[in-house]
Design an enzyme around this catalytic site. Structure first.
Site, PDB file in Angstrom:
ATOM      1  N   ARG A  91      -3.750  18.590 -37.303  1.00 50.71           N
ATOM      2  CA  ARG A  91      -2.764  19.457 -36.647  1.00 50.71           C
ATOM      3  C   ARG A  91      -3.063  19.539 -35.150  1.00 50.71           C
ATOM      4  NH1 ARG A  91      -1.140  25.829 -38.006  1.00 50.71           N
ATOM      5  NH2 ARG A  91       0.348  26.036 -36.300  1.00 50.71           N
ATOM      6  N   ASN A 146       4.512  21.567 -45.222  1.00 55.85           N
ATOM      7  CA  ASN A 146       5.193  21.184 -44.000  1.00 55.85           C
ATOM      8  C   ASN A 146       4.971  19.709 -43.694  1.00 55.85           C
ATOM      9  OD1 ASN A 146       6.715  23.237 -42.781  1.00 55.85           O
ATOM     10  ND2 ASN A 146       4.862  24.341 -42.151  1.00 55.85           N
ATOM     11  N   CYS A 168      10.677  27.732 -47.096  1.00 54.62           N
ATOM     12  CA  CYS A 168       9.999  28.084 -45.849  1.00 54.62           C
ATOM     13  C   CYS A 168      10.097  29.595 -45.696  1.00 54.62           C
ATOM     14  CB  CYS A 168      10.701  27.396 -44.680  1.00 54.62           C
ATOM     15  SG  CYS A 168      10.281  28.065 -43.058  1.00 54.62           S
ATOM     16  N   ASP A 169       9.020  30.194 -45.212  1.00 54.43           N
ATOM     17  CA  ASP A 169       9.027  31.654 -45.099  1.00 54.43           C
ATOM     18  C   ASP A 169       9.594  32.161 -43.776  1.00 54.43           C
ATOM     19  OD1 ASP A 169       6.971  30.665 -43.548  1.00 54.43           O
ATOM     20  OD2 ASP A 169       5.696  32.407 -43.872  1.00 54.43           O
ATOM     21  N   HIS A 198      13.701  25.149 -39.914  1.00 55.85           N
ATOM     22  CA  HIS A 198      13.211  25.361 -38.549  1.00 55.85           C
ATOM     23  C   HIS A 198      14.256  24.957 -37.514  1.00 55.85           C
ATOM     24  CE1 HIS A 198       8.608  25.475 -39.693  1.00 55.85           C
ATOM     25  NE2 HIS A 198       9.338  26.315 -40.400  1.00 55.85           N
ATOM     26  N   TYR A 264      12.333  28.813 -34.046  1.00 52.51           N
ATOM     27  CA  TYR A 264      11.905  27.442 -33.758  1.00 52.51           C
ATOM     28  C   TYR A 264      12.865  26.701 -32.833  1.00 52.51           C
ATOM     29  CZ  TYR A 264       7.987  27.618 -37.009  1.00 52.51           C
ATOM     30  OH  TYR A 264       6.796  27.922 -37.616  1.00 52.51           O
ATOM     31  N   ARG A 284      -2.298  26.101 -30.933  1.00 52.74           N
ATOM     32  CA  ARG A 284      -2.235  26.968 -32.113  1.00 52.74           C
ATOM     33  C   ARG A 284      -3.268  26.554 -33.172  1.00 52.74           C
ATOM     34  NH1 ARG A 284      -1.887  31.819 -34.216  1.00 52.74           N
ATOM     35  NH2 ARG A 284      -1.134  31.783 -36.354  1.00 52.74           N
TER      36      ARG A 284
HETATM   37  C1  G6P Z   1       5.634  29.926 -40.383  1.00 46.20           C
HETATM   38  C2  G6P Z   1       6.417  28.719 -40.766  1.00 46.20           C
HETATM   39  C3  G6P Z   1       5.548  27.696 -41.389  1.00 46.20           C
HETATM   40  C4  G6P Z   1       4.384  27.391 -40.494  1.00 46.20           C
HETATM   41  C5  G6P Z   1       3.660  28.626 -40.124  1.00 46.20           C
HETATM   42  C6  G6P Z   1       2.626  28.303 -39.089  1.00 46.20           C
HETATM   43  O1  G6P Z   1       5.159  30.584 -41.508  1.00 46.20           O
HETATM   44  O2  G6P Z   1       7.473  28.981 -41.625  1.00 46.20           O
HETATM   45  O3  G6P Z   1       6.319  26.550 -41.587  1.00 46.20           O
HETATM   46  O4  G6P Z   1       3.490  26.535 -41.148  1.00 46.20           O
HETATM   47  O5  G6P Z   1       4.537  29.564 -39.593  1.00 46.20           O
HETATM   48  O6  G6P Z   1       1.838  29.375 -38.932  1.00 46.20           O
HETATM   49  P1  G6P Z   1       0.426  29.268 -38.239  1.00 46.20           P
HETATM   50  O7  G6P Z   1      -0.062  30.659 -38.267  1.00 46.20           O
HETATM   51  O8  G6P Z   1      -0.394  28.314 -39.073  1.00 46.20           O
HETATM   52  O9  G6P Z   1       0.677  28.750 -36.874  1.00 46.20           O
HETATM   53 MN    MN Z   2       8.295  26.924 -42.243  1.00 47.01          MN
END
Ligand code: G6P
Ligand code: MN
Length: 439
Positions: A91, A146, A168-169, A198, A264, A284
């Site tokens: 990542r 993802n 997706c949340d 997104h 997004y 991030r």
């Molecule tokens: C949200 C999105 C996810 C993503 C996440 C990243 O929950 O829906 O698709 O993976 O954010 O969060 P993070 O805290 O890992 O940056």
């Molecule tokens: Mn997502």
């Protein structure tokens, strides 16, 4: 009672999902929870925490930890999938390589998301085949992995008949914040929404039949899509980078006030502003590795030493949503949720077979998309371009085509020129040599 397997059991999200399952045992009865991961060491670190969460609620649920797919999936009724191919170290590359070229560095949007897609599509298909081989014939895979839009399109192309529901949340997290702003529980909201994962827009936010979008707009104009309370209910979303993400909706809404954008969209509509505020040496991925990851691993360590489990994880909408969806699949509740689903005419001016994100009724045979109708030319055009970029990426993965990968990168709105696309792609090929199919 069901047998549930969690693929990606070593994820820091697992304790939160399991906690959410434990508070919903009345709605979603469980005989067994199995954790499955290819990273045994990581999963073994997280597993005692998960076991403790289960035992605090139930003595009878069987708990299994394995890296053997046969053990993990035999007879399973549900599989929750949350794989992260290449883990956080990759990542970090997804985010940092584009940034070195002055392009947005993000795990699902822009070149980072495309790179992550090239890593994930084939392992996801492998997982589907394992589940198909061992699990109950009516088993459902509920998939958080993802980059969800690309993974969903890859699955549609390669395993069109698989019982996979891609979720997706983010829309639910947005609804939680809307609820906090309006002073009502998010479950009281009924929203209309269209787009891709997104990459979409809320068009109506109903509370008891009344559209609250105008009221939300006033709050957003001042504070973004966020209240202090909303941030507090979710430690992840109170990180500075997430607070910024929720605030950044403001300029988009000021300019295009009709709909409420998925946060997004900021990466596609104002990439220069985003890049300007990103630190190419600390993204991030670093924030998560030094935050969420460290905190949970320290808690696991402390639990091992003292037998006391610190409150180092949260359930939040992420955990709640996947259980809601699973309940609806299990008992044919037909509850209405925003999920990824083949368009099938829901958005009349997008292709019939495009994977879109729209409200759908979740039945035991899968999601039934609710008709959206025609979307405006501006939005349709943005969607078509994004869709083309994602579809070309999937084709590049299947065919091992460099040219199609380059087209996918070039078509992405975060990438200003063909030259940027090529330079980034070439660096990413090197960085992903252990993961990508040969292009
Ligand atoms: C949200 C999105 C996810 C993503 C996440 C990243 O929950 O829906 O698709 O993976 O954010 O969060 P993070 O805290 O890992 O940056
Ligand atoms: Mn997502």
């Amino acid at each position: 009672p069901f047998i549930l397997s969690i693929a990606g059991g070593g994820s820091t999200y697992t304790p939160g999902i399991v906690k959410s399952l434990m508070v919903r045992l009345q709605d979603f009865p469980l005989a067994e929870i199995r954790l499955y991961d290819i990273d045994e060491a990581r999963q073994n670190t997280i597993a005692p925490v998960v076991e403790k969460v289960i035992r605090d609620h139930s003595q009878s649920i069987k708990f299994t930890v394995t890296s053997d797919p046969e053990v993990a999936f035999s007879g399973a009724h549900f599989v929750f999938a949350q794989m992260r191919v290449g883990q956080y170290k990759m990542r970090e590359q997804d985010e940092k390589i584009p940034l070195r070229h002055g392009v947005v560095g993000q795990e699902t949007c822009g070149p980072g998301g495309l790179a992550y897609g090239l890593r994930t599509i084939l392992p996801m298909v492998e997982l589907i085949d394992l589940v198909d081989r061992y699990a109950h014939e009516k088993a459902w895979i509920v998939n958080y992995s993802n980059p969800a839009a690309i993974v969903a399109e890859g699955v549609r192309r390669l395993r069109p008949n698989a019982r996979v529901l891609n979720i997706c949340d983010m829309p639910v997290a947005a609804m939680r914040n809307m609820g906090a702003i309006l002073g009502v529980d998010r479950r009281k909201l009924e929203v209309d929404y269209f787009g891709l994962n997104h990459f979409g827009w809320f068009t109506r936010v109903l509370v008891d039949g009344e559209d609250k979008l105008p009221e939300l707009r006033k709050h957003i104009a001042k504070f973004g899509l966020l209240t202090e309370d909303a941030a507090k209910t979710d430690p992840q979303h109170s990180d500075p980078s997430w607070v910024k993400t929720w605030r950044n909706i403001k300029p988009i809404m000021d300019n295009f006030p009709e709909y409420l954008p998925n946060p997004y969209l900021q990466y596609y509509l104002m990439p220069n502003q985003i890049v300007e505020h990103q630190n190419p040496d600390y993204t991030r991925a670093n924030e998560v590795m030094n935050g969420r990851e460290k905190k949970l691993f320290a808690a696991a360590e402390e639990y091992k030493r003292t037998g006391i489990l610190p409150d180092a994880f949260h359930v939040g909408v992420h955990g709640e949503f996947i259980v809601d969806v699973a309940c609806s699949l299990a008992f044919n509740l037909r509850s209405r949720h925003l999920v990824m689903v083949e368009n099938r005419g829901a958005i009349t001016n997008l292709p019939y077979d495009a994977v879109v994100e729209v409200p759908a009724y979740i039945t035991s045979e899968g999601p039934e998309p609710i008709r959206v109708g025609q979307v405006p030319l501006f939005h349709q055009t943005l969607l078509q371009q994004q869709l083309a970029s994602e579809q070309l990426l999937v084709e590049a993965t299947i065919e091992g085509s460099y040219e199609k990968a380059l087209q996918a990168f070039t078509l992405n709105r975060t990438v200003p020129t063909m030259e940027h696309a090529k330079a980034i792609l070439d660096e990413m090929i090197e960085a992903n040599s252990d993961y990508w199919p040969a292009l």
